[in-house]
Design a protein around this motif. Sequence first.
Motif, PDB file in Angstrom:
ATOM      1  N   VAL A 129       0.807  -1.319  -0.010  1.00 22.25           N
ATOM      2  CA  VAL A 129       0.079  -0.312  -0.125  1.00 22.25           C
ATOM      3  C   VAL A 129       0.820   1.311  -0.072  1.00 22.25           C
ATOM      4  O   VAL A 129       1.566   1.454   0.964  1.00 22.25           O
ATOM      5  CB  VAL A 129      -1.038  -0.022   1.375  1.00 22.25           C
ATOM      6  CG1 VAL A 129      -1.824   1.207   1.266  1.00 22.25           C
ATOM      7  CG2 VAL A 129      -1.761  -1.243   1.301  1.00 22.25           C
ATOM      8  N   GLY A 130       0.902   2.151  -1.135  1.00 18.69           N
ATOM      9  CA  GLY A 130       1.846   3.153  -1.293  1.00 18.69           C
ATOM     10  C   GLY A 130       3.358   2.635  -1.062  1.00 18.69           C
ATOM     11  O   GLY A 130       3.509   1.743  -1.856  1.00 18.69           O
ATOM     12  N   GLU A 131       4.050   3.139  -0.194  1.00 20.64           N
ATOM     13  CA  GLU A 131       5.360   2.823  -0.117  1.00 20.64           C
ATOM     14  C   GLU A 131       5.719   1.694   0.692  1.00 20.64           C
ATOM     15  O   GLU A 131       6.896   1.119   0.868  1.00 20.64           O
ATOM     16  CB  GLU A 131       6.131   4.261   0.621  1.00 20.64           C
ATOM     17  CG  GLU A 131       6.401   5.276  -0.500  1.00 20.64           C
ATOM     18  CD  GLU A 131       7.584   5.434  -1.160  1.00 20.64           C
ATOM     19  OE1 GLU A 131       8.499   5.583  -0.616  1.00 20.64           O
ATOM     20  OE2 GLU A 131       7.376   4.895  -2.413  1.00 20.64           O
ATOM     21  N   LEU A 132       4.661   1.243   1.415  1.00 22.90           N
ATOM     22  CA  LEU A 132       4.774   0.339   2.300  1.00 22.90           C
ATOM     23  C   LEU A 132       4.453  -1.183   1.833  1.00 22.90           C
ATOM     24  O   LEU A 132       3.490  -1.359   1.185  1.00 22.90           O
ATOM     25  CB  LEU A 132       3.550   0.482   3.483  1.00 22.90           C
ATOM     26  CG  LEU A 132       3.375  -0.522   4.794  1.00 22.90           C
ATOM     27  CD1 LEU A 132       4.620  -0.407   5.487  1.00 22.90           C
ATOM     28  CD2 LEU A 132       2.038   0.129   5.464  1.00 22.90           C
ATOM     29  N   ARG A 133       5.368  -2.063   2.296  1.00 20.69           N
ATOM     30  CA  ARG A 133       5.535  -3.432   1.517  1.00 20.69           C
ATOM     31  C   ARG A 133       5.556  -4.238   2.654  1.00 20.69           C
ATOM     32  O   ARG A 133       6.216  -4.034   3.646  1.00 20.69           O
ATOM     33  CB  ARG A 133       6.700  -3.597   0.788  1.00 20.69           C
ATOM     34  CG  ARG A 133       6.391  -2.944  -0.621  1.00 20.69           C
ATOM     35  CD  ARG A 133       7.792  -3.148  -1.432  1.00 20.69           C
ATOM     36  NE  ARG A 133       8.005  -4.516  -1.723  1.00 20.69           N
ATOM     37  CZ  ARG A 133       7.750  -5.170  -2.816  1.00 20.69           C
ATOM     38  NH1 ARG A 133       7.074  -4.760  -4.021  1.00 20.69           N
ATOM     39  NH2 ARG A 133       8.226  -6.359  -3.026  1.00 20.69           N
ATOM     40  N   PRO A 165      -7.253  -3.014   1.997  1.00 20.32           N
ATOM     41  CA  PRO A 165      -7.045  -1.349   2.032  1.00 20.32           C
ATOM     42  C   PRO A 165      -8.266  -0.580   1.512  1.00 20.32           C
ATOM     43  O   PRO A 165      -8.949  -1.119   0.688  1.00 20.32           O
ATOM     44  CB  PRO A 165      -5.841  -1.190   0.747  1.00 20.32           C
ATOM     45  CG  PRO A 165      -5.854  -2.445  -0.002  1.00 20.32           C
ATOM     46  CD  PRO A 165      -6.476  -3.452   1.010  1.00 20.32           C
ATOM     47  N   GLY A 166      -8.176   0.663   2.246  1.00 19.80           N
ATOM     48  CA  GLY A 166      -9.598   1.445   1.995  1.00 19.80           C
ATOM     49  C   GLY A 166     -10.778   0.843   2.917  1.00 19.80           C
ATOM     50  O   GLY A 166     -11.667   1.676   2.883  1.00 19.80           O
ATOM     51  N   ARG A 167     -10.771  -0.528   3.298  1.00 19.28           N
ATOM     52  CA  ARG A 167     -11.976  -0.875   4.293  1.00 19.28           C
ATOM     53  C   ARG A 167     -11.944  -0.552   5.614  1.00 19.28           C
ATOM     54  O   ARG A 167     -10.575  -0.788   6.187  1.00 19.28           O
ATOM     55  CB  ARG A 167     -12.049  -2.263   3.727  1.00 19.28           C
ATOM     56  CG  ARG A 167     -13.624  -2.555   3.812  1.00 19.28           C
ATOM     57  CD  ARG A 167     -13.974  -3.970   3.610  1.00 19.28           C
ATOM     58  NE  ARG A 167     -13.488  -4.844   4.911  1.00 19.28           N
ATOM     59  CZ  ARG A 167     -13.173  -6.128   4.891  1.00 19.28           C
ATOM     60  NH1 ARG A 167     -13.088  -6.838   3.791  1.00 19.28           N
ATOM     61  NH2 ARG A 167     -12.640  -6.814   6.042  1.00 19.28           N
ATOM     62  N   VAL A 209      -1.417   5.502   4.843  1.00 17.15           N
ATOM     63  CA  VAL A 209      -1.731   5.810   6.640  1.00 17.15           C
ATOM     64  C   VAL A 209      -2.812   5.105   7.223  1.00 17.15           C
ATOM     65  O   VAL A 209      -3.688   4.484   6.241  1.00 17.15           O
ATOM     66  CB  VAL A 209      -2.233   7.507   6.518  1.00 17.15           C
ATOM     67  CG1 VAL A 209      -1.185   8.537   6.198  1.00 17.15           C
ATOM     68  CG2 VAL A 209      -3.509   7.873   5.374  1.00 17.15           C
ATOM     69  N   ILE A 210      -2.586   5.067   8.277  1.00 11.95           N
ATOM     70  CA  ILE A 210      -3.768   4.115   9.112  1.00 11.95           C
ATOM     71  C   ILE A 210      -4.424   5.441   9.565  1.00 11.95           C
ATOM     72  O   ILE A 210      -4.137   6.287  10.616  1.00 11.95           O
ATOM     73  CB  ILE A 210      -3.047   3.370  10.426  1.00 11.95           C
ATOM     74  CG1 ILE A 210      -2.153   2.513   9.731  1.00 11.95           C
ATOM     75  CG2 ILE A 210      -4.265   2.816  11.009  1.00 11.95           C
ATOM     76  CD1 ILE A 210      -1.216   1.796  10.580  1.00 11.95           C
ATOM     77  N   GLU A 222      -3.853   4.588   0.888  1.00 10.75           N
ATOM     78  CA  GLU A 222      -2.658   5.449   0.208  1.00 10.75           C
ATOM     79  C   GLU A 222      -3.471   6.954   0.288  1.00 10.75           C
ATOM     80  O   GLU A 222      -4.510   7.315   0.128  1.00 10.75           O
ATOM     81  CB  GLU A 222      -2.708   5.170  -1.002  1.00 10.75           C
ATOM     82  CG  GLU A 222      -1.857   3.955  -1.456  1.00 10.75           C
ATOM     83  CD  GLU A 222      -1.553   3.905  -2.956  1.00 10.75           C
ATOM     84  OE1 GLU A 222      -0.712   4.772  -3.363  1.00 10.75           O
ATOM     85  OE2 GLU A 222      -2.139   2.874  -3.522  1.00 10.75           O
ATOM     86  N   SER A 223      -2.366   7.601   1.081  1.00 11.68           N
ATOM     87  CA  SER A 223      -2.746   9.213   0.903  1.00 11.68           C
ATOM     88  C   SER A 223      -2.622   9.810  -0.461  1.00 11.68           C
ATOM     89  O   SER A 223      -2.001   9.187  -1.116  1.00 11.68           O
ATOM     90  CB  SER A 223      -1.681   9.782   1.775  1.00 11.68           C
ATOM     91  OG  SER A 223      -0.795   9.697   1.275  1.00 11.68           O
TER      92      SER A 223
END
Length: 228
Positions: A129-133, A165-167, A209-210, A222-223
């Motif tokens: 998710v974004g930069e996070l792996r 993600p997103g949920r 972001v959380i 993702e922001s």
Amino acid sequence: MKVLVVEDEKRIASFVRKGLEEQGFAVDVCGDGIEGLHMAVTQTYDALVLDIMLPGRDGLSVLRELREQNHGVPVILLTARTLLNEKLEGLNLGADDYLTKPFYVEELVARLHAVIRRASGERVTVLQVGELRLNLITREATVGGQRVELTAREFNLLEFLMRSPGRVVTRTQILEHVWNYYFDPATNIVDVYIQRLRKKLSPDAVDAVIETVRGVGYRIRESQAPES
Ligand code: CA
């Protein structure tokens, strides 16, 4: 991930429980083959760790019964002996793997991750998710390629959020999946862990972001890139 350990030797059962819980597994322990079989078919587990020599009903017979009922839960057999026949019989009956005592709990953890992944037919080995792996095999987390040290519990929490993600996931869902708690939704342990994760993931450096959804739970997303 929730695991049932069927093992009558208390010392081994408690060392396995402790080792697995430290790695973020939710663990039920049972010391009897009949009760173990009952728990395996009436509750939902991601895997079974099944000793062969058990009171009530031996592990091979428990395994045979499970497979006859078309129960596909992954099973790792524990055997005290190095008897080839026993291992072969176990594998023939549908065991996914076996370990000979004595064993390192790290070895059991690695094999559990492997059989659970195989059983779920999961091809996904990396969540992003974004930069996070998150690498689900090596259990490494990186942000923009930089390694972030997470405890097993923090990793599991992040994995749970990143799988959808997103949920929005509720605190109760998080407690059930990550802690195996079905009670006391008033506990603030989830919030404490979310704060820790946010700190470790360093909000300045990460575009995943959380988010807190007030009164409901959390969501990772993702922001949006800032408008320019
Ligand atoms: Ca035993």
